[in-house]
Write a protein that holds these residues in place. Structure first.
Motif, mmCIF file in Angstrom:
data_model
loop_
_atom_site.group_PDB
_atom_site.id
_atom_site.type_symbol
_atom_site.label_atom_id
_atom_site.label_comp_id
_atom_site.label_asym_id
_atom_site.label_seq_id
_atom_site.Cartn_x
_atom_site.Cartn_y
_atom_site.Cartn_z
ATOM 1 N N ALA A 88 -78.021 5.954 15.303
ATOM 2 C CA ALA A 88 -78.841 6.972 15.980
ATOM 3 C C ALA A 88 -79.338 8.016 14.984
ATOM 4 O O ALA A 88 -78.794 8.177 13.895
ATOM 5 N N ASN A 89 -80.367 8.723 15.374
ATOM 6 C CA ASN A 89 -80.946 9.819 14.577
ATOM 7 C C ASN A 89 -81.295 9.365 13.162
ATOM 8 O O ASN A 89 -80.891 9.976 12.184
ATOM 9 N N ASN A 90 -82.061 8.270 13.087
ATOM 10 C CA ASN A 90 -82.500 7.731 11.793
ATOM 11 C C ASN A 90 -81.329 7.465 10.850
ATOM 12 O O ASN A 90 -81.363 7.831 9.686
ATOM 13 N N ASN A 91 -80.307 6.824 11.396
ATOM 14 C CA ASN A 91 -79.159 6.367 10.601
ATOM 15 C C ASN A 91 -78.368 7.500 9.948
ATOM 16 O O ASN A 91 -77.738 7.305 8.904
ATOM 17 N N ALA A 92 -78.374 8.668 10.553
ATOM 18 C CA ALA A 92 -77.746 9.854 9.943
ATOM 19 C C ALA A 92 -76.289 9.620 9.558
ATOM 20 O O ALA A 92 -75.838 10.095 8.512
ATOM 21 N N LYS A 93 -75.538 8.885 10.368
ATOM 22 C CA LYS A 93 -74.119 8.648 10.069
ATOM 23 C C LYS A 93 -73.917 7.518 9.063
ATOM 24 O O LYS A 93 -72.839 7.394 8.489
ATOM 25 N N LEU A 94 -74.944 6.698 8.852
ATOM 26 C CA LEU A 94 -74.829 5.565 7.937
ATOM 27 C C LEU A 94 -75.296 5.895 6.525
ATOM 28 O O LEU A 94 -74.785 5.340 5.548
ATOM 29 N N VAL A 95 -76.272 6.777 6.393
ATOM 30 C CA VAL A 95 -76.879 7.081 5.089
ATOM 31 C C VAL A 95 -75.832 7.437 4.030
ATOM 32 O O VAL A 95 -75.904 6.925 2.905
ATOM 33 N N PRO A 96 -74.834 8.269 4.319
ATOM 34 C CA PRO A 96 -73.860 8.606 3.270
ATOM 35 C C PRO A 96 -73.034 7.406 2.795
ATOM 36 O O PRO A 96 -72.387 7.484 1.750
ATOM 37 N N HIS A 97 -73.051 6.318 3.527
ATOM 38 C CA HIS A 97 -72.222 5.154 3.205
ATOM 39 C C HIS A 97 -73.033 3.966 2.685
ATOM 40 O O HIS A 97 -72.482 2.882 2.501
ATOM 41 N N LEU A 98 -74.326 4.142 2.438
ATOM 42 C CA LEU A 98 -75.138 3.036 1.938
ATOM 43 C C LEU A 98 -74.590 2.520 0.613
ATOM 44 O O LEU A 98 -74.209 3.308 -0.247
ATOM 45 N N SER A 99 -74.525 1.232 0.488
ATOM 46 C CA SER A 99 -74.003 0.463 -0.647
ATOM 47 C C SER A 99 -72.479 0.475 -0.722
ATOM 48 O O SER A 99 -71.910 -0.174 -1.586
ATOM 49 N N ASN A 121 -67.804 2.620 15.514
ATOM 50 C CA ASN A 121 -66.799 3.165 14.600
ATOM 51 C C ASN A 121 -67.031 2.628 13.188
ATOM 52 O O ASN A 121 -67.333 1.451 13.017
ATOM 53 N N LEU A 122 -66.887 3.502 12.194
ATOM 54 C CA LEU A 122 -67.043 3.134 10.784
ATOM 55 C C LEU A 122 -65.810 3.573 10.035
ATOM 56 O O LEU A 122 -65.358 4.719 10.173
ATOM 57 N N LYS A 123 -65.259 2.657 9.252
ATOM 58 C CA LYS A 123 -64.112 2.972 8.400
ATOM 59 C C LYS A 123 -64.489 2.642 6.963
ATOM 60 O O LYS A 123 -64.875 1.517 6.663
ATOM 61 N N MET A 124 -64.398 3.636 6.077
ATOM 62 C CA MET A 124 -64.727 3.451 4.672
ATOM 63 C C MET A 124 -63.626 2.639 3.999
ATOM 64 O O MET A 124 -62.460 2.938 4.152
ATOM 65 N N ILE A 125 -64.021 1.607 3.243
ATOM 66 C CA ILE A 125 -63.070 0.804 2.481
ATOM 67 C C ILE A 125 -63.128 1.183 1.009
ATOM 68 O O ILE A 125 -62.118 1.466 0.391
#
Length: 127
Positions: A88-99, A121-125
């Motif tokens: 949502a919101n132009n991938n606002a929650k995903l952008v910091p985790h790209l790559s 839900n997103l969990k950083m590995i």
């Protein structure tokens, strides 16, 4: 009585046909990528991309912020388009985790050979 069985048969058929449309909640790990640039060049899995016009710094984040689809690339090469709350919101929650390597949990569905995950839900590995 015959109408009852015909109606029951039709309902059973419709239920069987729609079963594949229901999504199953799963947790999938992989690398978050800019889906559009990845389709153009399979080496575009990081933040910086190789484009026909030259190298583009921070391309993945720029495209994701404009609403381009973000995808999860698994180790076996499967690509899941990320939809749902996290996109949502132009991938606002995903952008910091790209790559980065992450685990996404959400409803997974397949339509026309394309996989999607409606991630909640997103969990950083790892970075």
């Amino acid at each position: 009585m015959r109408r009852f069985f015909v109606g029951l048969t039709i309902c059973g058929f419709l239920l069987a046909m729609s079963a594949s449309a229901f999504a199953a909640t799963q947790t999938i790990s992989g690398q978050l990528i800019d889906q559009t640039c990845y389709k153009m060049n399979k080496s575009n899995t990081g933040v910086d991309h190789k484009m026909p016009s030259g190298n583009e710094a921070n391309c993945a984040a720029t495209c994701a912020k404009m609403g381009q689809p973000v995808a999860l690339l698994t180790s076996d090469g499967k690509v899941y388009t990320v939809t749902g709350d996290l996109a949502a919101n132009n991938n606002a929650k995903l952008v910091p985790h790209l790559s980065h390597k992450v685990e996404l949990t959400g409803d997974v569905a397949e339509k026309g050979g394309a996989m999607t995950i409606a991630a909640t839900n997103l969990k950083m590995i790892s970075k």
